[in-house]
Design a protein around this motif. Sequence first.
Motif, short mmCIF file in Angstrom:
data_model
loop_
_atom_site.label_atom_id
_atom_site.label_comp_id
_atom_site.label_asym_id
_atom_site.label_seq_id
_atom_site.Cartn_x
_atom_site.Cartn_y
_atom_site.Cartn_z
N ARG A 6 48.82 46.30 45.62
CA ARG A 6 48.53 46.66 44.28
C ARG A 6 49.53 45.92 43.05
N LEU A 7 48.46 45.91 41.93
CA LEU A 7 49.76 45.48 40.82
C LEU A 7 49.68 46.63 39.30
N ALA A 8 50.59 46.83 39.01
CA ALA A 8 50.38 48.33 38.75
C ALA A 8 50.59 47.11 37.29
N VAL A 9 49.60 48.19 36.19
CA VAL A 9 49.43 47.43 34.79
C VAL A 9 49.14 48.30 34.13
N THR A 10 49.34 47.91 32.77
CA THR A 10 49.36 48.51 31.27
C THR A 10 48.33 48.21 30.77
N ASP A 11 47.28 47.30 30.86
CA ASP A 11 46.21 46.68 30.39
C ASP A 11 45.02 46.16 31.53
N LEU A 12 44.09 47.19 31.25
CA LEU A 12 43.42 46.75 32.70
C LEU A 12 42.96 45.61 32.57
N PRO A 13 41.98 45.70 31.56
CA PRO A 13 40.93 44.22 30.57
C PRO A 13 42.31 43.24 30.85
N ARG A 14 42.77 42.76 30.40
CA ARG A 14 43.64 41.65 29.72
C ARG A 14 44.03 41.07 31.60
N ALA A 15 44.47 42.55 32.38
CA ALA A 15 44.75 41.76 34.22
C ALA A 15 43.76 41.35 34.47
N VAL A 16 42.67 42.02 34.67
CA VAL A 16 41.18 41.43 35.38
C VAL A 16 41.47 39.98 34.92
N ALA A 17 41.62 39.58 32.83
CA ALA A 17 41.42 38.41 32.68
C ALA A 17 42.75 37.81 33.66
N VAL A 26 36.00 34.60 42.85
CA VAL A 26 36.66 35.44 44.98
C VAL A 26 35.90 36.46 44.99
N GLU A 27 35.27 37.17 45.42
CA GLU A 27 33.98 39.16 45.68
C GLU A 27 35.47 39.37 45.10
N ALA A 28 35.06 40.50 43.80
CA ALA A 28 35.65 41.19 43.11
C ALA A 28 34.91 42.45 42.64
N PHE A 29 35.49 43.34 42.39
CA PHE A 29 34.64 44.36 42.06
C PHE A 29 35.95 46.08 41.31
N ALA A 30 35.31 46.34 41.08
CA ALA A 30 36.15 47.65 39.81
C ALA A 30 34.92 48.91 40.88
N PRO A 31 36.07 49.87 41.58
CA PRO A 31 35.60 50.72 42.27
C PRO A 31 35.67 52.28 41.81
N ASN A 32 36.30 52.32 40.28
CA ASN A 32 36.03 53.14 39.41
C ASN A 32 37.28 52.29 37.70
N ASP A 33 37.51 53.42 36.78
CA ASP A 33 38.07 52.91 35.22
C ASP A 33 39.13 52.56 35.81
N VAL A 34 40.07 53.04 36.71
CA VAL A 34 41.09 52.55 36.51
C VAL A 34 41.53 51.44 37.31
N GLU A 35 40.13 51.02 38.54
CA GLU A 35 40.89 49.70 39.08
C GLU A 35 40.29 48.74 38.88
N HIS A 36 40.64 47.31 39.93
CA HIS A 36 39.88 45.83 39.47
C HIS A 36 40.14 45.14 40.98
N ALA A 48 44.69 45.34 40.50
CA ALA A 48 45.42 45.60 39.46
C ALA A 48 44.32 47.31 39.92
N GLU A 49 45.69 48.16 39.19
CA GLU A 49 45.64 49.48 38.95
C GLU A 49 46.86 49.85 37.82
N LEU A 50 45.09 50.75 36.54
CA LEU A 50 46.00 50.93 34.90
C LEU A 50 47.40 52.32 35.42
N LEU A 51 48.36 52.32 35.65
CA LEU A 51 49.53 52.75 36.00
C LEU A 51 50.73 52.26 35.16
N PRO A 52 50.47 52.76 33.63
CA PRO A 52 51.74 51.85 32.87
C PRO A 52 53.01 52.70 33.49
N GLN A 53 53.13 53.71 33.74
CA GLN A 53 54.55 54.55 34.17
C GLN A 53 55.40 53.21 35.27
#
Length: 111
Positions: A6-17, A26-36, A48-53
């Motif tokens: 896991r990479l904890a991130v503050t901004d998921l779209p930025r992390a995906v880019a 590579v193969e990629a998928f988004a299992p939910n709204d807070v992970e890629h 990447a997981e949206l976990l700002p803390q």
Amino acid sequence: MDLFARLAVTDLPRAVAWGAKLFGNVEAFAPNDVEHVWTLGDHVHVYAELLPQHAGHCAVTLFLDDAADFLAAAADRGLLPDSQEVYDNGVRKAIFLDPDGNEVGIGGAAA
């Protein structure tokens, strides 16, 4: 066994880019709204997981047979390592920092 690093991130779209620049096509998928998830090999995933803390406190190292090719491909996509190291035994490691400061190391055996 599957490995998910896991990479904890503050901004998921930025992390995906950023991850697309590093990992490429590579193969990629988004299992939910807070992970890629990027699938980097059989049963090997970085996500990447949206976990700002917790953002910026993660470190992942991938040891590749073709590290030089991986680094060249990342450079072609516009992403260069933030630093590089060569250990006494000749092993090389390139360190990339994502926008939150998480470290993704790309290592390879001595030439």
